[in-house]
Design a protein around this motif. Sequence first.
Motif, PDB file in Angstrom:
ATOM      1  N   SER A   1       2.115   2.929  -2.307  1.00 31.93           N
ATOM      2  CA  SER A   1       1.883   3.839  -3.427  1.00 31.93           C
ATOM      3  C   SER A   1       1.035   5.032  -3.007  1.00 31.93           C
ATOM      4  CB  SER A   1       1.188   3.100  -4.570  1.00 31.93           C
ATOM      5  OG  SER A   1      -0.063   2.580  -4.132  1.00 31.93           O
ATOM      6  N   LYS A   2       0.258   4.865  -1.956  1.00 29.29           N
ATOM      7  CA  LYS A   2      -0.599   5.950  -1.480  1.00 29.29           C
ATOM      8  C   LYS A   2       0.115   6.858  -0.483  1.00 29.29           C
ATOM      9  CE  LYS A   2      -4.635   2.929  -1.952  1.00 29.29           C
ATOM     10  NZ  LYS A   2      -5.733   2.245  -1.230  1.00 29.29           N
ATOM     11  N   LYS A   3       1.143   6.326   0.164  1.00 22.62           N
ATOM     12  CA  LYS A   3       1.842   7.091   1.195  1.00 22.62           C
ATOM     13  C   LYS A   3       3.115   7.769   0.672  1.00 22.62           C
ATOM     14  CE  LYS A   3      -0.324   6.556   5.226  1.00 22.62           C
ATOM     15  NZ  LYS A   3       0.396   6.092   6.399  1.00 22.62           N
TER      16      LYS A   3
ATOM     17  N   GLY B   1       0.775  -1.233   0.000  1.00 23.53           N
ATOM     18  CA  GLY B   1       0.000   0.000   0.000  1.00 23.53           C
ATOM     19  C   GLY B   1       0.801   1.275   0.000  1.00 23.53           C
TER      20      GLY B   1
ATOM     21  N   SER C   1      -2.530  -4.483  -0.561  1.00 18.81           N
ATOM     22  CA  SER C   1      -2.972  -3.826   0.675  1.00 18.81           C
ATOM     23  C   SER C   1      -1.967  -4.092   1.780  1.00 18.81           C
ATOM     24  CB  SER C   1      -4.352  -4.350   1.078  1.00 18.81           C
ATOM     25  OG  SER C   1      -4.311  -5.767   1.225  1.00 18.81           O
TER      26      SER C   1
ATOM     27  N   TYR D   1       2.464   0.561   8.142  1.00 18.41           N
ATOM     28  CA  TYR D   1       1.827   1.406   7.127  1.00 18.41           C
ATOM     29  C   TYR D   1       1.397   2.750   7.712  1.00 18.41           C
ATOM     30  CZ  TYR D   1      -1.590   2.982   3.666  1.00 18.41           C
ATOM     31  OH  TYR D   1      -2.282   3.724   2.745  1.00 18.41           O
TER      32      TYR D   1
ATOM     33  N   LEU E   1       1.563  -2.054  -4.295  1.00 19.87           N
ATOM     34  CA  LEU E   1       0.190  -2.198  -4.776  1.00 19.87           C
ATOM     35  C   LEU E   1      -0.714  -3.006  -3.866  1.00 19.87           C
ATOM     36  CD1 LEU E   1       0.800  -2.718  -8.605  1.00 19.87           C
ATOM     37  CD2 LEU E   1       0.545  -0.591  -7.317  1.00 19.87           C
TER      38      LEU E   1
ATOM     39  N   PHE F   1       7.144   6.007  -5.119  1.00 20.53           N
ATOM     40  CA  PHE F   1       6.376   5.054  -5.917  1.00 20.53           C
ATOM     41  C   PHE F   1       6.588   5.273  -7.413  1.00 20.53           C
ATOM     42  CE2 PHE F   1       2.254   4.646  -8.237  1.00 20.53           C
ATOM     43  CZ  PHE F   1       2.262   3.262  -8.371  1.00 20.53           C
ATOM     44  N   TRP F   2       6.450   6.497  -7.883  1.00 17.67           N
ATOM     45  CA  TRP F   2       6.558   6.744  -9.318  1.00 17.67           C
ATOM     46  C   TRP F   2       7.992   6.585  -9.822  1.00 17.67           C
ATOM     47  CZ3 TRP F   2       2.888   6.238 -12.554  1.00 17.67           C
ATOM     48  CH2 TRP F   2       1.563   6.497 -12.168  1.00 17.67           C
TER      49      TRP F   2
ATOM     50  N   GLN G   1       5.778   7.493   5.654  1.00 17.70           N
ATOM     51  CA  GLN G   1       5.604   8.795   5.017  1.00 17.70           C
ATOM     52  C   GLN G   1       6.728   9.007   4.013  1.00 17.70           C
ATOM     53  OE1 GLN G   1       5.847  11.873   7.963  1.00 17.70           O
ATOM     54  NE2 GLN G   1       7.804  11.200   8.767  1.00 17.70           N
ATOM     55  N   GLU G   2       6.521   9.953   3.111  1.00 13.49           N
ATOM     56  CA  GLU G   2       7.506  10.215   2.072  1.00 13.49           C
ATOM     57  C   GLU G   2       8.826  10.675   2.685  1.00 13.49           C
ATOM     58  OE1 GLU G   2       9.071   9.542  -0.647  1.00 13.49           O
ATOM     59  OE2 GLU G   2       7.290  10.003  -1.847  1.00 13.49           O
TER      60      GLU G   2
ATOM     61  N   ILE H   1       4.341   8.956  -2.749  1.00 18.22           N
ATOM     62  CA  ILE H   1       4.040   9.191  -4.158  1.00 18.22           C
ATOM     63  C   ILE H   1       5.310   9.288  -5.002  1.00 18.22           C
ATOM     64  CG2 ILE H   1       2.924  10.727  -5.809  1.00 18.22           C
ATOM     65  CD1 ILE H   1       1.006   9.214  -3.992  1.00 18.22           C
TER      66      ILE H   1
END
Length: 655
Positions: free
Chosen positions: A366-368, A364, A436, A443, A434, A373-374, A447-448, A370
Amino acid sequence: MIDYAPLIVLLPLAAAVLIFFFGRFLPLRGAFVGILAIFIALLNSLGLLVHCWQNPGFTKELSLTWYQFSTLKTELGFMIDGLSSLMLVIVTLVSFLVQIYSLGYMHEDPRFKRYYSYLSLFTFSMLFLVVSNNFLQIFMGWELVGLSSYLLIGFWFEKDSAASAGRKAFITNKVGDIGFFLGIMCTFFYFKTLNFNEVQMALGGNIISPKICGIIALLLFCGAIGKSAQVPLHIWLPDAMEGPTPVSALIHAATMVAAGVYMVARIYFMFHYGAFSLEVVAWFGMATAFLAATMALVTNDIKRVLAFSTVSQLGYMILAMGVGGRTAGMYHLTTHAFFKALLFLGAGSVIHAVHTNDIQKMGGLSKKMIWTFWSFTFAWVAISGVWPFAGFFSKDAILEEALLSGHTFIFWGALFVAFLTAFYMTRLYILVFLKSPREAHLYAHAQESPTTMVLPLIVLAVLSLISGYLFKDSIHHLVPSLGTISEEAPLVHGPHWFVPAISSLFALSGMALSFLFYFMKVFSAEKVATTFPWIYRILVNKYGFDEFYIQCIVKPADALAGKLAQFDTLFFDQRGVDGIGRFADWLSMAQDWMDRNIIDKLVDLWGTLALKLSLLVKQFQTGLVQNYIFILVLGFGLLVFWQLQLNLNDLLNLF
């Protein structure tokens, strides 16, 4: 620009010394000096690369005689050409980004100053190796890289695992270095020089046979087997993950492991002359690429997955060299440096956020995270070999070389490795970003990463996308190929679209199958493991390489060492050193007895005799004059009597 090339090497060395001794007084505890030094080196390296890019075939040597004996001499020198300028840019660029990234990753470490000093030393060692114009200097750089890696892999030496990993890396590389050093000695014996260009020119005069040259090349290749983690000396690289993650990025992308591939490319003329050696190199690369890729399938430590990926990709590069693809091998080394550095730094960002290496506990993110992740997405697609990312172009260049050289089996084997690479990298990507979250508390706190860690990720993500285009045509001018394995090698031709099409098919198939296993759960990885438990155990145990070395080398060596220690204790210590001590003790006791009972008594005897004689003589010392006169008269009378007796004898002899 060329005349200032030595500064590229010397600036990181100066930074390492300054940071180590005076870091506490410098900005950012010395990190500023290290970053500034490597930035200046990077600018100069880019200038050299552009110059060599614009002038294909450009070569210049700056050398200084170290020592000379008769006609034989040894130099310290710098050789600037397309190959070295390319490596200079790779090393300085990745090192520069790693040092910026480390500001955020290592800022709380109590040995922050020492860390930056070691990083600068590591960079200097690799740059010193890269610009070498002779075998002796490249060997010196080779060993300095080994020393630097030992210091950085075991940086957190208070952990037994880190200290052990540093020793393992150092010792394993020394095994390969034995062959490397023997190759250097053989080169000097046959060519009477260690200069690369002079050796290459001597080969043009057929000074030795291709068979002998091939044997020497394979001895030199032993060094690459150790340094670039080829089977069977690959075992140190996964354990090298015990060092800080930025160090892993530097080792795997631009320094240590790249040294072996670079060395093969630098002395490729020897492999090409002794053509049979390239066949051996090709199969070593193929075996390494396949075995490492399969081991990555079942690994759950995020850094170890990437480590096995590095071993596999290094096998790809060595494979390329073996099938005559010197250019393709260096092309893949270049693109791999960018996306592998990005993968490791992205992994470091993830670890920094969740404080675990286990991908089974992630998910998960990818939501925390960004940016992480990219950027990691770019690296994942690049290493999987998907168009238009860099890995697609460099991987296809290797596959084309394998196909055109007639190595059909190696070609299909390399394609299967590409499939496995896409599969296990997609598995890693899904489980980390990706799926959960599996550990809610990890989780929740994720943080970034700070800006100093994110910016290098963005730069490397861009390079992972465009570096394939940047070097697609120019790589041939910078690193020209010397041809296929032999003039008789069959050339297999096909449509120009065949390799790109089939490689993309294999890559996309690996990614799709991984999605079916780990994201959509159409297939169960656990069921496959239980259905084929013996295969799973083999992969989990990494084909038993570590166990083999432990059982067949480490334990026998320990047992032999124990027996030798026992022999040393019983024979040398107890019967040798202690025996000599006991004999010396007995000898001293005997000497003491002789001294007291013989020497001292003899001395006392003479003293007693002197005393007795003095008592006798004392009787004549009466103090009465008449006694002295009597003794004089008596003595005179005896002398007269003796004289008369002599005269009487003379008279008697006359008659």
